[in-house]
Each structure stands twice: as C-alpha cells, then as structure tokens.
Design a protein around this motif. Structure first.
Motif, short mmCIF file in Angstrom:
data_model
loop_
_atom_site.label_atom_id
_atom_site.label_comp_id
_atom_site.label_asym_id
_atom_site.label_seq_id
_atom_site.Cartn_x
_atom_site.Cartn_y
_atom_site.Cartn_z
N ARG A 86 0.83 -1.21 0.00
CA ARG A 86 0.00 0.00 0.00
C ARG A 86 0.86 1.26 0.00
O ARG A 86 0.61 2.20 -0.76
N GLN A 87 1.86 1.28 0.86
CA GLN A 87 2.72 2.45 0.92
C GLN A 87 3.48 2.64 -0.39
O GLN A 87 3.64 3.76 -0.87
N SER A 90 1.17 4.03 -3.10
CA SER A 90 0.85 5.45 -2.92
C SER A 90 2.01 6.35 -3.30
O SER A 90 1.82 7.49 -3.73
#
Length: 400
Positions: A86-87, A90
């Motif tokens: 997820r990081q 992003s």
C-alpha cells in the motif's frame, strides 16, 4: 446444445531450465518496471532470491523484497506485506509483484496484491464471491512441483479468528505471467517432493473427475497424470535426476491449468480443514485423504477413474473398468506407503482433538464448495465418516 467453457490462463509462460534468468525481459514485455518481490526466508537463505535479483540489477531494475511469508499463510501473516505494498503504491514505488517460492509465497502474493489494491479483509473475498477486479500484475515463479499456483485463479488464506482455510477465487488471483524453471526444484528435500507431488497428482485426478470438467481441462489433466505418476517415485528417491524433476514440474504446471479451469473436488474440500486446525501441510493432508476419498467416489464416476488409472500407467488401455479402479486404489495406497505418508495419528494429532473437530471440519469443507464438484456428492455425515476412516487407516509411514 453444446456448453461453452471460459478458460483463464496467464498471458505469458516462460518454461524450462534457466527460465528465472528471463525475469527482466518478462517484466519489459509486460510494461512493468518496479516490482515488489514476495517470498520467504528459506528462499533468501538458499540464495534463490539472489538468483532472481541479479538479472534485475543487471538490467537496472529497482525492486524491494518482502520475505516474511509463512507456510500455510494466515491473514495476519501477510498484513505486513499488504502494508508495504500500500505504501509503495501510494508513492509510486511499485507497479507489479513477483512471487518466488512454493504455493504459500505465491498464494500470499496473490492475497497481498488484492488486499493492497482494493482493501478490506480476506474473508470479504472468499467463495462464493468471484473476485474479478483487475489487480496489480503478478509474475509467479514456483520452486516446487506441486501447487500449480502460478497458473491458477485461486488462493487459500487462513482466517486467524475461525481457523478456516478460506478459498478465494477469481481472475484477480490469476498471475499475468509465470516463469517455470525446474532447476529451482533440484534442492527440494524428499518430504516436500513427496507432498507437493501427491498434491499435483490430486489436482490432476480431481480436475478429471470434477463435475466442472471440460474437454480442455481433461487434456491437461491426463497429460499431467502421464508425467507425474511415472516420475514421482524417482524424484523422491533420486532428487538429482533432472529428467524426473523436469517431468514433475511440467506435470504440476499442467495439473494447475487443469484444476484452475475445472475446479478440485472432495479431497481438497476435506483437506483444507485438516491443515487449518492441525497445521498439516496441504499436500500431506491431500495424501492422507486421497485413497479413502477416491474409493468413496469411484461408484459415481467409475469410467473416469479408470481413465486415470490408465493415464498413470497402472492399468492397460483395454482393461476392465472395475479392475482398472482396483489397480488405481492399490497404486494410491502403495504410493503413500513408499513416500512415507503418515496417518493423522502418526503426524502427531491427538485422537480426541481430531474427533472433536469432525463436524466442524465437514461443515467447513462443505462451505468451501469443493465437495459439490465431486462426482459423488457427500452429506456432512458422510464426510464425518470419511474423516473417521482416514483416522483409522494404518498405512505405515513416518514424517521424514
């Protein structure tokens, strides 16, 4: 009127010795440039990760590694990987996943890709939901000849709260590409060779007798049996035999294609709860069940099971159906003996513990949907009786 069948396959497959070295051009052909590698600590220790990252570095491809996947993955075991993805998404750090390892790292990578892209919990994606979202591209590199996960639209993740092995299915879990390199299996120990090999054989048999079988899956399943059955013992006893290892890897791959497009059946349905509650490796729990469940199922698909015996080379082409099936059952039992497959008790499961879980295991098996694909569809009570029969089996074996 003829019925059509939708087939789901990877876009690209690189097959053969040294295939792992083709990772950079594979990524380029897919338009991918920034992979997150999902693997386990054993792959790092055995330097398999280095064999993957060296050609990436030579091509100037940046990558990161999540190496903390666990055998028989649970949702909690993949959450650090989900957060890492997820990081990275992003910040634009990742645009694809590479899964390296046996079925557990590949299954983990499939789940990480879906949860990292779409959020939620794993139970949100379990069957009967068909997960068809277009997720992050996944390139799968198997290091065992067993699960066929590199070509399947399935993943299996255990719910930490209920100990249920959740079957999740759909095109979102299908890798876009696979590198199938039998060289990566040469150091696999005998116990893993046996368990993954019987898993692959089970895939082929169940795909062929499944109520969802079709002309395409039939051909892959029969070809897989012809490759696996004559070579499994050789790969187990003589792990350095390259011809046997190559045949097993191709057989497992074709078996994966077969069951991904026809579904597995009762053996797998009953196997997952044994793994979830008692931490029995998936291929080993399949092996424990295969002779007993096959004997139960033969009356409803006698000709199909006879075809399996003939494809495996244990019955002659023109042999009587009943005799062929007797030979099939004898072979499955003999295979378990030679490959030292333990009974549940020999594995170390306490009888009272096993018996106290019979009904919930049968209920979880039924809920997975796999038993409904079986040629003979069991009731809960019949599955309980089959679990009891497996417990009472006294096939010699020890955990190597």
């Amino acid at each position: 009127m003829p019925t059509s069948h939708r087939l789901v396959l990877p876009r690209l497959v690189e097959l053969g010795a040294g295939a792992i070295a083709q990772i950079a051009p594979m990524l380029a052909s897919l338009g991918c440039h920034r992979p997150l590698i999902v693997t386990d600590r054993m792959m790092v220790e055995l330097a398999y990760v280095a064999r993957l990252t060296e050609p990436l570095e030579a091509a100037g491809i940046e990558y990161a590694v999540f190496a903390d996947t666990q055998p028989e993955p649970t949702e909690s075991s993949i959450m650090a990987g989900v957060e890492m993805l997820r990081q990275g998404l992003s910040s634009g750090e990742f645009d694809c996943l590479i899964a390296l390892g046996g079925g557990s790292p590949i299954d983990s990578a499939k789940a990480i890709g879906v949860l990292g892209s779409f959020g939620g919990q794993m139970r949100d994606y379990k069957v009967p939901r068909d997960v068809s979202e277009a997720g992050l591209p996944l390139i799968a590199i198997p290091t065992t000849a067993g699960t066929g996960s590199e070509v399947t639209r399935f993943t299996i993740i255990t719910d930490d709260q209920t100990d249920e092995k959740m079957l999740c299915a759909g095109t979102a879990f299908m890798p876009v590409a696979a590198l199938v390199d039998f060289d990566l299996t040469m150091s696999v120990p005998p116990r893993v060779t046996a368990d993954t090999g019987i898993d692959a054989l089970t895939h082929a048999i169940e795909a062929y007798v499944s109520r969802k079988a079709n002309l395409y899956s039939d051909q892959q399943a029969l070809a897989a049996m012809r490759l696996i059955a004559p070579n499994l013992r050789t790969a187990y006893h003589h792990p350095e035999d390259r011809a046997a290892r190559e045949a097993m890897m191709l057989g497992a791959h074709l078996a994966g294609v077969a069951f991904s497009n026809a579904s597995v059946a009762l053996v797998h349905g009953m196997s997952r709860p044994i793994g979830a509650f008692f931490h029995v490796p998936h291929g080993l729990s399949n092996a424990m069940l295969l002779p007993t469940v096959t004997e139960f199922s033969i009356p409803s698909a006698a000709e199909r099971y006879a075809d399996c015996a003939k494809a495996m080379g244990v019955a002659e082409a023109g042999e009587d159906i009943d005799m062929a099936n007797q030979r099939l059952l004898a072979e499955l039992t003999a295979l378990n003996e030679e490959l030292q497959v333990p009974t549940p008790a020999e594995f170390g499961i306490a009888e009272a513990d096993f018996m106290s879980h019979l009904t919930v295991m049968a209920e979880q098996a039924q809920a997975s949907g796999s038993p409904s694909n079986n040629p003979r569809q069991p009731t809960i009570d019949e599955m309980v009786a089959l679990y009891r029969k497996v417990w009472e089996a006294r096939t010699p074996g020890v955990v190597a």
